[in-house]
Scaffold this motif. Structure first.
Motif, PDB file in Angstrom:
ATOM      1  N   LEU A  96       0.853  -1.182   0.000  1.00  0.00           N
ATOM      2  CA  LEU A  96       0.000   0.000   0.000  1.00  0.00           C
ATOM      3  C   LEU A  96       0.896   1.242   0.000  1.00  0.00           C
ATOM      4  CD1 LEU A  96      -3.015   0.803   0.181  1.00  0.00           C
ATOM      5  CD2 LEU A  96      -2.738   0.954   2.648  1.00  0.00           C
ATOM      6  N   SER A  97       0.566   2.220  -0.837  1.00  0.00           N
ATOM      7  CA  SER A  97       1.346   3.462  -0.840  1.00  0.00           C
ATOM      8  C   SER A  97       0.491   4.631  -1.298  1.00  0.00           C
ATOM      9  CB  SER A  97       2.579   3.344  -1.751  1.00  0.00           C
ATOM     10  OG  SER A  97       2.203   3.290  -3.110  1.00  0.00           O
ATOM     11  N   ILE A  98       0.936   5.834  -0.916  1.00  0.00           N
ATOM     12  CA  ILE A  98       0.358   7.088  -1.387  1.00  0.00           C
ATOM     13  C   ILE A  98       1.532   7.971  -1.788  1.00  0.00           C
ATOM     14  CG2 ILE A  98      -1.127   9.056  -0.862  1.00  0.00           C
ATOM     15  CD1 ILE A  98      -2.255   7.441   1.503  1.00  0.00           C
ATOM     16  N   ALA A  99       1.514   8.475  -3.013  1.00  0.00           N
ATOM     17  CA  ALA A  99       2.612   9.308  -3.497  1.00  0.00           C
ATOM     18  C   ALA A  99       2.054  10.556  -4.170  1.00  0.00           C
ATOM     19  CB  ALA A  99       3.480   8.533  -4.482  1.00  0.00           C
ATOM     20  N   LEU A 100       2.730  11.670  -3.961  1.00  0.00           N
ATOM     21  CA  LEU A 100       2.307  12.920  -4.576  1.00  0.00           C
ATOM     22  C   LEU A 100       2.509  12.850  -6.086  1.00  0.00           C
ATOM     23  CD1 LEU A 100       1.358  15.874  -4.056  1.00  0.00           C
ATOM     24  CD2 LEU A 100       3.783  16.502  -4.066  1.00  0.00           C
ATOM     25  N   ASP A 101       1.498  13.248  -6.835  1.00  0.00           N
ATOM     26  CA  ASP A 101       1.584  13.354  -8.290  1.00  0.00           C
ATOM     27  C   ASP A 101       1.780  14.835  -8.615  1.00  0.00           C
ATOM     28  OD1 ASP A 101       1.274  13.511 -11.002  1.00  0.00           O
ATOM     29  OD2 ASP A 101      -0.503  12.249 -11.096  1.00  0.00           O
ATOM     30  N   GLU A 102       3.019  15.218  -8.940  1.00  0.00           N
ATOM     31  CA  GLU A 102       3.323  16.631  -9.141  1.00  0.00           C
ATOM     32  C   GLU A 102       2.671  17.193 -10.400  1.00  0.00           C
ATOM     33  OE1 GLU A 102       7.463  17.382  -8.888  1.00  0.00           O
ATOM     34  OE2 GLU A 102       7.629  16.706  -6.809  1.00  0.00           O
ATOM     35  N   THR A 103       2.266  16.317 -11.331  1.00  0.00           N
ATOM     36  CA  THR A 103       1.621  16.789 -12.556  1.00  0.00           C
ATOM     37  C   THR A 103       0.219  17.297 -12.274  1.00  0.00           C
ATOM     38  OG1 THR A 103       2.893  15.207 -13.875  1.00  0.00           O
ATOM     39  CG2 THR A 103       0.933  16.169 -14.901  1.00  0.00           C
ATOM     40  N   GLY A 106      -2.260  16.002  -7.296  1.00  0.00           N
ATOM     41  CA  GLY A 106      -3.078  15.072  -6.532  1.00  0.00           C
ATOM     42  C   GLY A 106      -2.181  14.008  -5.942  1.00  0.00           C
ATOM     43  N   ALA A 107      -2.752  12.855  -5.644  1.00  0.00           N
ATOM     44  CA  ALA A 107      -1.970  11.761  -5.085  1.00  0.00           C
ATOM     45  C   ALA A 107      -2.307  10.476  -5.825  1.00  0.00           C
ATOM     46  CB  ALA A 107      -2.262  11.598  -3.596  1.00  0.00           C
ATOM     47  N   VAL A 108      -1.319   9.634  -6.025  1.00  0.00           N
ATOM     48  CA  VAL A 108      -1.532   8.304  -6.596  1.00  0.00           C
ATOM     49  C   VAL A 108      -1.527   7.298  -5.455  1.00  0.00           C
ATOM     50  CG1 VAL A 108      -0.656   6.537  -8.152  1.00  0.00           C
ATOM     51  CG2 VAL A 108      -0.445   8.953  -8.775  1.00  0.00           C
ATOM     52  N   VAL A 109      -2.636   6.602  -5.299  1.00  0.00           N
ATOM     53  CA  VAL A 109      -2.768   5.573  -4.266  1.00  0.00           C
ATOM     54  C   VAL A 109      -2.595   4.217  -4.944  1.00  0.00           C
ATOM     55  CG1 VAL A 109      -4.257   4.594  -2.496  1.00  0.00           C
ATOM     56  CG2 VAL A 109      -4.356   7.049  -2.992  1.00  0.00           C
ATOM     57  N   ALA A 126      -3.605   1.171  -9.217  1.00  0.00           N
ATOM     58  CA  ALA A 126      -3.406   2.576  -8.891  1.00  0.00           C
ATOM     59  C   ALA A 126      -4.666   3.391  -9.143  1.00  0.00           C
ATOM     60  CB  ALA A 126      -2.244   3.142  -9.704  1.00  0.00           C
ATOM     61  N   ALA A 127      -4.833   4.423  -8.330  1.00  0.00           N
ATOM     62  CA  ALA A 127      -5.926   5.377  -8.507  1.00  0.00           C
ATOM     63  C   ALA A 127      -5.412   6.758  -8.153  1.00  0.00           C
ATOM     64  CB  ALA A 127      -7.109   5.009  -7.614  1.00  0.00           C
ATOM     65  N   THR A 128      -5.789   7.772  -8.943  1.00  0.00           N
ATOM     66  CA  THR A 128      -5.404   9.150  -8.659  1.00  0.00           C
ATOM     67  C   THR A 128      -6.508   9.827  -7.857  1.00  0.00           C
ATOM     68  OG1 THR A 128      -4.107   9.284 -10.696  1.00  0.00           O
ATOM     69  CG2 THR A 128      -4.742  11.358  -9.671  1.00  0.00           C
ATOM     70  N   HIS A 138     -15.895   4.501  -2.473  1.00  0.00           N
ATOM     71  CA  HIS A 138     -16.039   3.797  -3.757  1.00  0.00           C
ATOM     72  C   HIS A 138     -14.699   3.715  -4.492  1.00  0.00           C
ATOM     73  CE1 HIS A 138     -15.815   7.337  -6.482  1.00  0.00           C
ATOM     74  NE2 HIS A 138     -16.358   7.982  -5.465  1.00  0.00           N
ATOM     75  N   VAL A 139     -13.808   4.714  -4.272  1.00  0.00           N
ATOM     76  CA  VAL A 139     -12.477   4.669  -4.875  1.00  0.00           C
ATOM     77  C   VAL A 139     -11.653   3.552  -4.233  1.00  0.00           C
ATOM     78  CG1 VAL A 139     -10.319   5.934  -5.214  1.00  0.00           C
ATOM     79  CG2 VAL A 139     -12.513   7.108  -5.465  1.00  0.00           C
ATOM     80  N   VAL A 140     -11.746   3.450  -2.905  1.00  0.00           N
ATOM     81  CA  VAL A 140     -11.037   2.379  -2.200  1.00  0.00           C
ATOM     82  C   VAL A 140     -11.532   1.012  -2.662  1.00  0.00           C
ATOM     83  CG1 VAL A 140     -10.565   1.349   0.049  1.00  0.00           C
ATOM     84  CG2 VAL A 140     -10.621   3.838  -0.192  1.00  0.00           C
ATOM     85  N   ALA A 141     -12.863   0.861  -2.782  1.00  0.00           N
ATOM     86  CA  ALA A 141     -13.430  -0.418  -3.203  1.00  0.00           C
ATOM     87  C   ALA A 141     -12.963  -0.798  -4.608  1.00  0.00           C
ATOM     88  CB  ALA A 141     -14.956  -0.355  -3.157  1.00  0.00           C
ATOM     89  N   ALA A 142     -12.959   0.176  -5.529  1.00  0.00           N
ATOM     90  CA  ALA A 142     -12.513  -0.097  -6.895  1.00  0.00           C
ATOM     91  C   ALA A 142     -11.027  -0.436  -6.933  1.00  0.00           C
ATOM     92  CB  ALA A 142     -12.802   1.106  -7.785  1.00  0.00           C
ATOM     93  N   LEU A 143     -10.232   0.257  -6.116  1.00  0.00           N
ATOM     94  CA  LEU A 143      -8.793   0.000  -6.058  1.00  0.00           C
ATOM     95  C   LEU A 143      -8.515  -1.415  -5.566  1.00  0.00           C
ATOM     96  CD1 LEU A 143      -5.904   1.313  -6.246  1.00  0.00           C
ATOM     97  CD2 LEU A 143      -6.147   1.808  -3.809  1.00  0.00           C
ATOM     98  N   LEU A 144      -9.210  -1.841  -4.516  1.00  0.00           N
ATOM     99  CA  LEU A 144      -8.987  -3.182  -3.968  1.00  0.00           C
ATOM    100  C   LEU A 144      -9.507  -4.263  -4.908  1.00  0.00           C
ATOM    101  CD1 LEU A 144      -9.716  -2.579  -0.181  1.00  0.00           C
ATOM    102  CD2 LEU A 144      -7.538  -2.581  -1.385  1.00  0.00           C
TER     103      LEU A 144
END
Length: 399
Positions: A96-103, A106-109, A126-128, A138-144
């Protein structure tokens, strides 16, 4: 970027609500004689550096006896870093990770049903996520779902951990929080490998929420920095908006110039197993730029008394191999490095690697340039053979 060592990041996550193993930090082998640790066996021993699973490849030891523990701690201390001794946690590994998307700002999970040493984050689902909107259920559910995490209890545990990490990520103005791996035994989800980086220009209120101390290279090295280490730090600080570089000198005579975090640490392990004493450890994130890379590479090639060089990176590297080759060639000229005098093995892969190999063979006479079919272990073996054949080989090198 400021980075937290594992011994700082683990208690920080525990205070926030993420379960972590018990651990102690050992800076002197004699400290183990006092009866510590109070947990285990078994134990996990690894260097107290800023890295998680991939970044620790080759330097993680599982110890099931006091003798194994003492040996692993001694080997880790010899690498120049304190040793973290952790409670060993059984279970399946996930990521599991969260990283800043400088473009997008936002963040990429990212999440994955597997993880651990050597795991590449780009294999994860991955999800932005917008920093202003936050992460929705719903984003967490789709990611998993995409990550193939089907066990309902594990999904619930990961979703809970992700919400804690998201809050920490935003409140402390982090640019990366990576847990690789989590261990899941059916009851507990435990973070056993952690990497955390922060915005160096963050608001003072956010800085107060970060783990302390962050990585202090002087404290890790327990000595004054060398001129080459200072040059790398200055080059890194001069371009704060580019990806980071790092460089540590060791007490050996072979430059280990393998980028890719875990690949570099694995290279140190292989060289040491062959009886070769590494002279340095370095790493560069993709996008570091020409000046940073040339300073990094020329610093490594300028270490006094080099008797060999191992250069390259992880086979899965996303960096352009041809660009990396050009920077290495320029750095060799900058350092006055002679590949006909010092045995040099190159194992470089990635985009445009054929062009990279061709120009390296042309511009670095005497260097042995390998393709991706050769393993990192093969490269180390070939370097030892080249050093043994070299007219400049030190007495006693031959096995």
């Amino acid at each position: 970027m400021p980075r937290a060592t594992e011994s700082a990041a683990m208690p920080w996550l525990r205070r926030l609500g993420v379960e972590t193993p018990e651990l102690i930090v050992v800076t002197d082998e004699q400290l183990l004689a006092s009866g510590e640790p109070s947990f285990g066996p078994p134990w996990v021993v690894k260097p107290d550096i800023a890295g998680s699973g991939k970044g620790l490849a080759g330097l993680v030891h599982i110890c099931r006896s006091r003798d194994e523990l003492s040996t692993a701690v001694a080997a880790t201390l010899r690498s120049g870093a304190p040793a973290v001794v952790e409670e060993y946690v059984e279970g399946e590994e996930c990521y599991l990770s969260i990283a800043l998307d400088e473009t997008t700002r936002g963040a990429v999970v990212r999440a994955n049903a597997t993880g651990g040493v050597g795991f590449d984050a780009h294999q994860a689902a991955a999800a932005t996520v917008s920093l202003t909107e936050g992460i929705e259920d719903h984003v967490v559910a789709a990611l998993l779902d995409e990550a193939a995490v089907h066990d309902l209890r594990l999904r619930s545990a990961i979703a809970g951990a992700l919400k804690v990490l998201w809050t920490a990520f935003c409140d402390a103005e982090a640019v990366l929080i990576e847990v690789n791996p989590f261990r899941w035994d059916g009851e507990r989800l435990v973070a056993v490998g952690v990497a955390v980086e922060f915005d160096p220009h963050g608001h003072p209120a956010a800085q107060a929420l970060r783990p302390t101390p962050l990585v202090d290279p002087d404290a890790v090295l327990d000595r004054a920095p060398t001129p080459r280490e200072l040059a790398v730090r200055e080059a890194d600080a001069a371009e704060p908006n580019r990806a980071g570089i790092k460089f540590f000198e060791l007490d050996g005579d072979v430059a280990c110039m393998i980028t890719g975090g875990g690949a570099g640490l694995l290279g140190l392990d292989y060289l040491t197993d062959l009886g070769i004493r590494p002279a340095c450890y370095l790493d560069a994130s993709p996008g570091a730029g020409s000046e940073k890379l040339q300073t990094l590479f020329s610093s490594a090639l300028s270490v006094p008394g080099l008797r060999g060089v191992l250069f390259g990176g992880a086979v899965l590297s996303l960096a352009d191999a041809h660009d990396i080759a050009l920077e290495f060639i320029a750095a060799a000229a900058r350092a006055g490095f002679d590949s006909t005098h010092v045995p040099t093995v190159v194992r470089l892969a990635g985009p445009h690697e054929a062009e990279a190999h061709a120009i390296l063979r042309k511009r670095l006479p005497g260097a042995l340039v390998l393709d991706r079919a050769a393993s990192l272990e093969d490269a180390c073996d070939l370097l030892l053979s080249a050093m043994e054949r070299s007219p400049h080989a030190p007495e006693g090198l031959a096995r």
